[in-house]
Design a protein around this motif. Structure first.
Motif, PDB file in Angstrom:
ATOM      1  N   UNK A 114       0.784  -1.285  -0.033  1.00 45.69           N
ATOM      2  CA  UNK A 114       0.026  -0.174  -0.005  1.00 45.69           C
ATOM      3  C   UNK A 114       0.863   1.305  -0.185  1.00 45.69           C
ATOM      4  N   UNK A 115       1.807   1.071   0.781  1.00 50.13           N
ATOM      5  CA  UNK A 115       2.641   2.387   0.977  1.00 50.13           C
ATOM      6  C   UNK A 115       3.417   2.604  -0.199  1.00 50.13           C
ATOM      7  N   UNK A 116       4.004   1.679  -0.983  1.00 50.18           N
ATOM      8  CA  UNK A 116       4.729   1.711  -2.140  1.00 50.18           C
ATOM      9  C   UNK A 116       3.853   2.195  -3.223  1.00 50.18           C
ATOM     10  N   UNK A 117       2.599   1.620  -3.305  1.00 44.00           N
ATOM     11  CA  UNK A 117       1.703   2.363  -4.503  1.00 44.00           C
ATOM     12  C   UNK A 117       1.279   3.562  -4.224  1.00 44.00           C
ATOM     13  N   UNK A 118       1.267   4.145  -2.885  1.00 44.47           N
ATOM     14  CA  UNK A 118       0.925   5.572  -2.728  1.00 44.47           C
ATOM     15  C   UNK A 118       2.042   6.327  -3.484  1.00 44.47           C
ATOM     16  N   UNK A 119       3.417   6.121  -3.085  1.00 41.46           N
ATOM     17  CA  UNK A 119       4.314   6.878  -3.537  1.00 41.46           C
ATOM     18  C   UNK A 119       4.759   6.764  -4.985  1.00 41.46           C
ATOM     19  N   UNK A 120       4.195   5.656  -5.715  1.00 42.76           N
ATOM     20  CA  UNK A 120       4.237   5.620  -7.094  1.00 42.76           C
ATOM     21  C   UNK A 120       3.510   6.676  -7.794  1.00 42.76           C
ATOM     22  N   UNK A 121       2.265   6.976  -7.290  1.00 41.79           N
ATOM     23  CA  UNK A 121       1.201   7.898  -7.612  1.00 41.79           C
ATOM     24  C   UNK A 121       1.892   9.203  -7.768  1.00 41.79           C
TER      25      UNK A 121
END
Ligand code: NAP
Length: 289
Positions: free
Chosen positions: A127-134
């Motif tokens: 979840x954290x990684x996906x947040x920062x990819x955006x």
């Protein structure tokens, strides 16, 4: 003239009513209510009070809340075992871990064990990684990701204030993984230009004076003074500290009200909306399952 007060509690009340209807529909459909599990370890009074508050609010909206409590002498192994039991329960939709934890139990070790689909605080690597990819809010919306509720609450209050985010200069004071950092990222996704400050920032006031938006997330009561702010800025105070029996924010409320155009106060600002955003994440988790 005093600043406009951004009443997170009133916005949260409306959101919680809508979420309560969604919870009831889900219960009718699958035959059991949406359920949140909380793991609490140790005897921190603020964590105990927070759990009591979550139970009261969520149960009144038709959510089943289970609290697993372990003593302060608990080992990490014992904590992981209880966490596995909570996450493995098919009737539990979301699991959160309260902090602070005793020294023997690592927060990271517990978070690493959470299945991302039940991680309603958005702290697992997925979840954290996906947040920062955006890079933009649109990109984030298109992804199946849980965003940390306090950061969502901060953004929602900024929107409610009518503050223009695109092109604004924003300062976030506090860089924790749970509050400051994700709030700074959401602001960047909303096209603000963000400065992330922390305890080693030299001359914090220099940054505050330039900011159209100030997010306080340091946990230092009354440390942000109106005299350090740009006239007409918007202040979102996420800090919560007990000073005696009184809950205080990071903003020195009186002086900040004279300088800012709008302020989300403590209590009644970010806190209640965080509670509502956590419930929104929980219902998304339950509906996805
Ligand atoms: P945290 O992990 O202790 O992080 C505090 C951050 O503030 C750190 O980055 C620290 O810098 C920075 N800081 C400390 N003193 C500072 C100073 N004098 N000047 C500038 N920065 C300073 O705390 P947290 O979990 O992020 O929580 C922050 C606050 O938000 C607390 O009051 C907490 O209770 C509150 N909170 C509210 C909600 C809500 O729903 N309203 C939810 C969660 C937390 P370093 O990184 O250099 O140490």
């Amino acid at each position: 003239m005093g600043a406009k007060i951004l009443r997170g509690d009133l916005i949260a009340g409306r959101i919680l009513s809508a979420l309560g209807a969604r919870a009831a529909a889900l219960e009718r459909k699958r035959g059991y209510p949406p359920a949140l599990a909380i793991l609490r370890i140790g005897d921190n009074p603020a964590s105990r009070a927070y759990a009591r508050n979550q139970i009261r609010i969520y149960e009144s909206r038709g959510i089943s809340v289970r609290v697993a409590e372990l003593g302060s002498k608990s080992t990490e192994r014992a904590a992981l075992k209880v966490l596995d039991r909570l996450t493995g329960d098919p009737r539990v939709d979301g699991v959160i871990v309260h902090t602070p934890l005793p020294p023997a139990v690592r927060f990271d070790a517990l978070i690493a064990r959470l299945p991302p689909e039940k991680d309603v605080e958005g702290l697992t690597l997925r979840n954290y990684g996906m947040l920062y990819y955006a890079k933009t809010l649109q990109e984030l919306k298109s992804k199946d990701v849980f965003v940390p509720p306090t950061a969502q609450a901060i953004l929602m209050l900024l929107r409610a204030s009518g503050t223009k985010l695109a092109g604004a200069a924003a300062v976030v004071v506090g860089r924790s993984g749970i509050v400051g950092r994700p709030a700074a990222h959401l602001l960047s996704c909303a096209n603000a230009t963000v400065t992330l400050c922390h305890s080693k920032t030299a001359n914090l006031a220099r940054y505050l004076r330039q900011a159209d938006i100030v997010v306080c997330a340091a946990g230092r009561p009354r440390s942000i003074k109106g005299s350090d702010l740009k006239k007409g800025c918007t202040v979102i105070d996420a800090g919560t500290s007990y000073v005696g029996a009184k809950l205080r924010g990071d903003a020195d409320a009186e002086s900040v009200r004279n300088a800012a155009r709008a302020i989300a106060p403590v209590p009644g600002g970010v806190g209640p909306l965080t509670t509502a955003m956590l419930l929104a994440n929980l219902l998304n988790a339950a509906e996805r399952r």
